[in-house]
Each structure stands twice: as structure tokens, then as C-alpha cells.
Design an enzyme around this catalytic site. Structure first.
Site, mmCIF file in Angstrom:
data_model
loop_
_atom_site.group_PDB
_atom_site.id
_atom_site.type_symbol
_atom_site.label_atom_id
_atom_site.label_comp_id
_atom_site.label_asym_id
_atom_site.label_seq_id
_atom_site.Cartn_x
_atom_site.Cartn_y
_atom_site.Cartn_z
ATOM 1 N N GLU A 94 0.820 -1.210 0.000
ATOM 2 C CA GLU A 94 0.000 0.000 0.000
ATOM 3 C C GLU A 94 0.858 1.266 0.000
ATOM 4 O O GLU A 94 0.503 2.270 -0.625
ATOM 5 C CB GLU A 94 -0.941 0.007 1.208
ATOM 6 N N HIS B 211 -9.936 -5.618 9.337
ATOM 7 C CA HIS B 211 -10.500 -5.416 7.997
ATOM 8 C C HIS B 211 -11.926 -4.864 8.037
ATOM 9 O O HIS B 211 -12.652 -4.975 7.057
ATOM 10 C CB HIS B 211 -10.507 -6.743 7.217
#
Length: 328
Positions: free
Chosen positions: A60, A129
Site C-alpha cells: 500500500e 479489515h
């Protein structure tokens, strides 16, 4: 009007904008043949070509830095992060670079990038998540923050985000991808900073974001049976925020409840409540502004506990009724 899903509305917008503007492209992990973690980019490689749908390594930080750099050179990247929790891995690139470079360069360098990312709970993805971190992003000057709740809004707001010359964090709720709604085929844009009144009412104003909009609308149906009329305001964008629509609604109803999925402590609902209290709507309030937010716990994996961690229809009903019997 035809009906398509929230995910299809997002995909259609990206395809239309990529075809209309040679500078627009999308990058992210597994977005090519696999179609992304939630299938939003299914078929896009075949539709616009692999040079416009860039499958990236699992980093990321790296892909966010790539997006910032390409935006500075004139491209308009759409970065898909598989889960909004993973923004935490790219905080330097997004918070210290994307949000600040235009300011630090006296406006000479624009960063027209969109970070698309699914947030929220309800899908059983557990603590790492399933977070709702939008309040964190709204605290950063230079970032715009969007939370569409319907397929129609998703398409119009995504186009506006792509057209914007500033970095936009575009939150999509996991539970909304399959929601079906009316969406025009043609390209259209919804201005950032323009709220929508999802339901008109007279007794209480309820400001809700993302998935909570739908739970509030469910609560409104139940309350209507009891003769209680609530007005439902969906800000759609948190930054910029349409303060005027919220204030005018509260002046009409004299009561306000703010509902959001994120942990109640320090959540964006506190900002909305403060804005109401600091505005001319304060003199119209017949009860304190009430917040309904998530519990101060990591999102559990267990579905029953996960449900308890975030606001449900019953919590909204309780808050609205409590507001109606409370007086300042």
C-alpha cells in the site's frame, strides 16, 4: 430508469471516465483479472485495456506513493485499496505528501487522485479489515472525504472525485456493493459538499452516513407507524460538509440525532453535533443533540458480537424516542 448495483455504478463510472480522459487510470492489488477484493473492477481489463488497469504488488505504501507521483505529473489516478484499514500502511504518502504538497508548493502542483476503499463492518472480516476510519481522514487539511450511500450517489460522486484537483478519500461500504438503485447510463456529477435529504420529516432531524443511512430509513418506517416523523439527512461528503442543509433541517425540527458506524468516541458525528451547537440552529433546539455511534472495541469476528459493536435499527429507534421526551 434502469437499476444497477452500487458496485456496477462504480465500475461504469471508472470505465466512462477512463474512456473520456486519457489521464485517468486505476491501480491496485488484484484489480485486473481477479476483479478486485469485492469484484468492483470485474471486466475492466477487457473493457479499457491492461495499460489502464494496473495490477500492483502488495504494498500500500508503494502504490500510494506511485499515485501521488503520477498525479503530480498530470495523471488522474484512481487508487483502490482493498480495505480502508490499509490506509494506515500508507499514512505518510496520503497524509504527509498527497494532502500537503499543493499547499507547500503555493498551489503550483495539483494532486488529482482518488483513493477508493471499502470500509465498515458486517461482512465478518474481523478487527483488522472492518474499521471505519473516516474521522481520521477528515482531520487532515488537504484531503476531501466522500461516503456515498446509494448507487446513484456512488456514480455521481465518483465522477466529481475524479474531476477534482485535490486528493479525495472515497469510502465505499462493503455491505452496499450489492445494493440496487436507479442510475442513469449517461455521465453525471454530484458536487462534493452537497447533502441529500433522503426523507423529509418534521419531528427530528437524523444525520446519518454510509450504511447507517439505510438503517435510519428502516427506523423511519417503524417510527412512522407510531406517528413520529423524522427527516433523514445524508451528508454524502464529510469534507466539504454541507452545513447549511443540516442547520436548516434542525431549525425546522428542533431536534437532532447523528448516526455513524465508527466508534462513537472521537467520531465524525461529534463534529456534526458541534457544528449544530455552534450554529444558529442552537437557538431552535428543544433537546441536546444525540450521537449514536459504534462501541469502543475492535470489530469482533463473531457475527453476534459484530452486530452489537455498531449501531442497529433498535439503537436508532431508542435514540430518537429518547430525544423526543428530553427537553433543554
Amino acid at each position: 430508469m434502469r437499476k444497477i448495483t452500487y458496485a456496477e455504478a462504480l465500475r461504469e463510472t471508472m470505465i466512462q471516465e477512463i474512456k473520456a480522459n486519457k489521464d485517468v487510470y486505476i491501480l491496485g492489488e488484484d484489480i485486473g483479472i481477479y476483479g478486485g477484493a469485492f469484484g468492483v473492477t470485474n471486466g475492466m481489463v477487457e473493457e479499457v485495456g491492461p495499460e489502464k488497469v494496473l495490477n500492483t504488488p502488495i504494498s500500500e505504501a508503494a502504490i500510494s506513493g506511485l499515485a501521488v507521483g503520477s498525479a503530480l505529473t498530470g495523471m488522474r489516478p484512481i487508487l483502490e485499496l482493498q480495505f480502508s484499514d490499509f490506509i494506515t500502511i500508507a499514512m505518510d504518502q496520503i497524509v504527509n505528501q498527497a494532502a500537503k504538497l499543493r499547499y507547500m508548493n503555493g498551489g503550483k502542483g495539483m494532486i488529482p487522485m482518488v483513493v477508493r476503499t471499502p470500509g465498515g463492518s458486517g461482512a465478518g472480516f474481523a478487527a483488522q479489515h472492518s474499521q471505519s476510519l473516516e474521522a481520521w481522514m477528515t482531520h487532515i487539511p488537504g484531503l476531501k472525504v466522500v461516503q456515498p450511500s446509494t448507487p446513484y450517489d456512488a456514480k455521481g460522486l465518483l465522477k466529481a472525485a475524479i474531476d477534482d484537483n485535490n486528493p479525495v478519500i472515497f469510502y465505499e461500504h462493503k455491505l452496499l456493493y450489492g445494493q440496487v438503485g436507479d442510475v442513469p447510463e449517461e455521465r453525471y456529477s454530484i458536487p462534493l459538499g452537497e447533502a441529500d435529504i433522503k426523507r423529509e420529516g418534521s419531528d427530528v432531524t437524523v444525520v446519518a452516513t454510509s450504511m447507517m443511512v439505510h438503517r435510519v430509513l428502516q427506523a423511519a418506517e417503524e417510527l412512522e407507524k407510531e406517528g413520529i416523523s423524522i427527516e433523514v439527512i445524508d451528508p454524502r461528503t464529510l469534507v466539504p460538509l454541507d452545513i447549511k442543509t443540516i442547520v436548516e433541517s434542525v431549525k425546522k425540527t428542533s431536534r437532532a440525532v447523528v448516526v455513524y458506524e465508527a466508534v462513537q468516541r472521537g467520531g465524525y458525528g461529534a463534529e456534526i453535533a458541534s457544528i449544530i451547537n455552534e450554529s444558529e440552529a442552537f437557538d431552535y433546539l428543544d433537546a441536546p443533540v444525540t450521537r449514536v455511534g459504534g462501541k469502543p472495541v475492535p470489530i469482533p469476528y463473531n457475527p453476534k458480537l459484530e452486530e452489537k459493536a455498531v449501531p442497529q435499527v433498535e439503537d436508532i429507534l431508542k435514540a430518537v424516542k429518547s430525544t423526543l421526551i428530553t427537553h433543554v
